[in-house]
Design an enzyme around this catalytic site. Structure first.
Site, PDB file in Angstrom:
ATOM      1  N   PHE A   1       0.838  -1.198   0.000  1.00 28.17           N
ATOM      2  CA  PHE A   1       0.000   0.000   0.000  1.00 28.17           C
ATOM      3  C   PHE A   1       0.872   1.245   0.000  1.00 28.17           C
ATOM      4  O   PHE A   1       2.046   1.223   0.370  1.00 28.17           O
ATOM      5  CB  PHE A   1      -0.954   0.004   1.202  1.00 28.17           C
ATOM      6  N   CYS A   2       0.260   2.352  -0.437  1.00 25.50           N
ATOM      7  CA  CYS A   2       0.899   3.662  -0.426  1.00 25.50           C
ATOM      8  C   CYS A   2      -0.207   4.697  -0.291  1.00 25.50           C
ATOM      9  O   CYS A   2      -1.342   4.354   0.040  1.00 25.50           O
ATOM     10  CB  CYS A   2       1.745   3.883  -1.677  1.00 25.50           C
ATOM     11  N   THR A   3       0.083   5.945  -0.560  1.00 24.47           N
ATOM     12  CA  THR A   3      -0.902   6.998  -0.320  1.00 24.47           C
ATOM     13  C   THR A   3      -2.130   6.863  -1.213  1.00 24.47           C
ATOM     14  O   THR A   3      -3.259   6.780  -0.735  1.00 24.47           O
ATOM     15  CB  THR A   3      -0.262   8.381  -0.530  1.00 24.47           C
TER      16      THR A   3
ATOM     17  N   GLY B   1      -2.049   4.789  -4.290  1.00 20.83           N
ATOM     18  CA  GLY B   1      -2.044   3.582  -5.093  1.00 20.83           C
ATOM     19  C   GLY B   1      -0.986   3.496  -6.168  1.00 20.83           C
ATOM     20  O   GLY B   1      -0.668   2.408  -6.657  1.00 20.83           O
TER      21      GLY B   1
ATOM     22  N   ILE C   1      -4.159   4.272   0.634  1.00 21.94           N
ATOM     23  CA  ILE C   1      -4.664   4.662   1.944  1.00 21.94           C
ATOM     24  C   ILE C   1      -5.864   5.591   1.817  1.00 21.94           C
ATOM     25  O   ILE C   1      -6.845   5.474   2.559  1.00 21.94           O
ATOM     26  CB  ILE C   1      -3.559   5.351   2.758  1.00 21.94           C
TER      27      ILE C   1
END
Length: 264
Positions: A191-193, A195, A220
């Site tokens: 995951f990241c901010t 995508g 997220i």
């Protein structure tokens, strides 16, 4: 795009973030067209263009944002471009910047080409179900893989997520190499901010033989929108003057010196 009918009356500025991996050419012509439209509508933020696609963060009045998106989607290659939306009381960007880059998110790994096909992804609702029950549908333990820079992780992350203290995303492939064996029998969710980094990390994990790996669809911010704070501690760092967003997607003043914003 989110339902804009829920616009808070006290927050007049619409913030959009979006990316699309798609093969683009004639980048200079595209840059000029988008710059003309963004300037016309007094938008501020950043647009990155590369042969692999587009990544943008923009803010302005809702009507101006919508007119700009009509221009962008008039390009047949970008007709399905979608955004994640949030609102703020003031313009969070200082200027407009449109750049042509080698990659819209730099990994320095030429075999990873999301424009040719995505990694497997998991929706926020399904991820919450797995985290609630403590395993995936086949009983394998689930490990959350945070692909963000170390200072971003300090603001908040999923419970017990694995991260690698990296300073930039291009360090991710090397950082995870020493963990391949311990992760081989687990289900991984990177995951990241928003995508975009996971479009590449998800492909990389599978390239390295980690077959039970997924990316969190929408990152997220999509999880916040669909689920809220369940299984997540803290806030989410964003690369604009708002600094962080709470799980409600509201900006949260930090009252502290900002860390150096290394590009993701």
């Amino acid at each position: 795009m989110n339902d804009l009918t829920n616009k808070p009356k006290s927050l007049p500025i619409l913030n959009i973030a979006g990316y699309q991996f798609v093969r683009l050419d004639q980048l200079e012509s595209l840059r000029e067209s988008l710059q003309e439209s963004a300037l016309l509508h007094q938008l501020k933020g950043t647009i990155l263009l590369a042969e692999e696609g587009i990544n943008l963060f923009l803010a302005g009045l809702e009507s101006d944002i919508q007119d700009f998106l009509k221009t962008l989607r008039a390009d047949p290659r970008l007709r399905t471009f979608t955004t994640k939306d949030s609102w703020s009381s003031s313009q969070p960007f200082r200027k407009l910047l449109i750049k042509i880059k080698k990659e819209i998110i730099r990994m320095n790994h030429p075999t990873i080409t999301p424009e040719k096909g995505r990694a497997k992804f998991i929706a926020p609702e399904k991820l919450k179900q797995w985290l609630d029950q403590g395993h995936d549908d086949l009983g394998r333990p689930v490990v959350m893989i945070d692909t963000r820079n170390s200072f971003e992780v300090e603001y908040g992350s999923f419970d017990n997520a694995m991260h690698f203290n990296i300073n930039k995303f291009s360090e991710f492939p090397e950082a995870i190499e020493s963990h391949l064996l311990e992760l081989a029998d687990k289900t991984l969710v990177s995951f990241c901010t928003g995508g975009i980094r996971c479009e590449k990390s998800g492909l990389y994990l599978r390239e390295r033989g980690l077959e039970h790996s997924y990316q969190l669809d929408g990152g997220i911010l999509q999880y916040f929108e669909d689920i809220g704070s369940a299984h997540y501690q803290g806030d989410c760092f964003v690369f604009d003057e708002r600094e962080t967003l709470e799980p409600t997607l509201a900006a949260k003043p930090q009252g502290r010196l900002k860390p150096k914003k290394t590009n993701p």
